[in-house]
Design an enzyme around this catalytic site. Sequence first.
Site, short mmCIF file in Angstrom:
data_model
loop_
_atom_site.label_atom_id
_atom_site.label_comp_id
_atom_site.label_asym_id
_atom_site.label_seq_id
_atom_site.Cartn_x
_atom_site.Cartn_y
_atom_site.Cartn_z
N GLU A 1 0.84 -1.21 0.00
CA GLU A 1 0.00 0.00 0.00
C GLU A 1 0.87 1.25 0.00
O GLU A 1 2.04 1.22 0.39
CB GLU A 1 -0.92 0.00 1.22
CG GLU A 1 -1.95 -1.11 1.16
CD GLU A 1 -2.91 -1.10 2.33
OE1 GLU A 1 -3.87 -1.88 2.29
OE2 GLU A 1 -2.70 -0.32 3.28
N CYS B 1 -1.32 -4.63 -5.66
CA CYS B 1 -1.86 -5.84 -5.07
C CYS B 1 -0.81 -6.95 -5.11
O CYS B 1 0.10 -6.94 -5.95
CB CYS B 1 -3.09 -6.31 -5.82
SG CYS B 1 -4.45 -5.14 -5.85
N GLU C 1 -1.04 -9.94 -6.15
CA GLU C 1 -1.05 -10.71 -7.40
C GLU C 1 -0.17 -10.05 -8.46
O GLU C 1 0.59 -10.71 -9.17
CB GLU C 1 -2.48 -10.85 -7.93
CG GLU C 1 -3.42 -11.58 -7.00
CD GLU C 1 -4.16 -10.67 -6.01
OE1 GLU C 1 -3.60 -9.62 -5.60
OE2 GLU C 1 -5.31 -11.00 -5.67
N CYS D 1 -8.80 -8.54 -7.53
CA CYS D 1 -9.55 -7.39 -8.03
C CYS D 1 -9.55 -7.39 -9.57
O CYS D 1 -8.78 -8.12 -10.21
CB CYS D 1 -8.96 -6.10 -7.48
SG CYS D 1 -7.42 -5.59 -8.27
ZN LIG Z 1 -5.62 -6.51 -7.32
#
Ligand SMILES: [Zn+2]
Length: 136
Positions: free
Chosen positions: A50, A59, A61, A90
């Site tokens: 973040e 993220c 992934e 997401c």
């Molecule tokens: Zn994501």
Amino acid sequence: MAFQPQAPWEGRAYEAAVEARDSAHAPYSRFCVGAALVADGHVVRGMNLENRSFGATLCAERVAAAAAWSMGWRQWEGMAIAAEEAIVPCGICLQFLAEWAPDLPLLLINLADGTEQRRTVDEFLPYRFIGKRLIQ
Ligand SMILES: [Zn+2]
């Protein structure tokens, strides 16, 4: 019940995703996610990173996928993703993964109740952006 791998790549990816979660940088959401992509036989870890400028957040992934790509490991077998609840990658991550591996198996690990789900990228995002006119 202990985790039962259903594919050869799942055992190592499961452990690595759970461990990667411990390295997440999530001071704002406090929602830590770990991912592990098996690429060319290597296990590549990713965790959410973040940023106080929220749009700059990455993220888990995409961190794992970009790391594998940077190493030149392009044969992706599967990705495990671990969090404290049942999650689905997401839309940005699904689109990102679909660029190279729309059939990539995903193992979604819910650490709270010890369950898993299995789906492919394509099953989660069948109507993704293709941009056929981009490829001429
Ligand atoms: Zn994501």
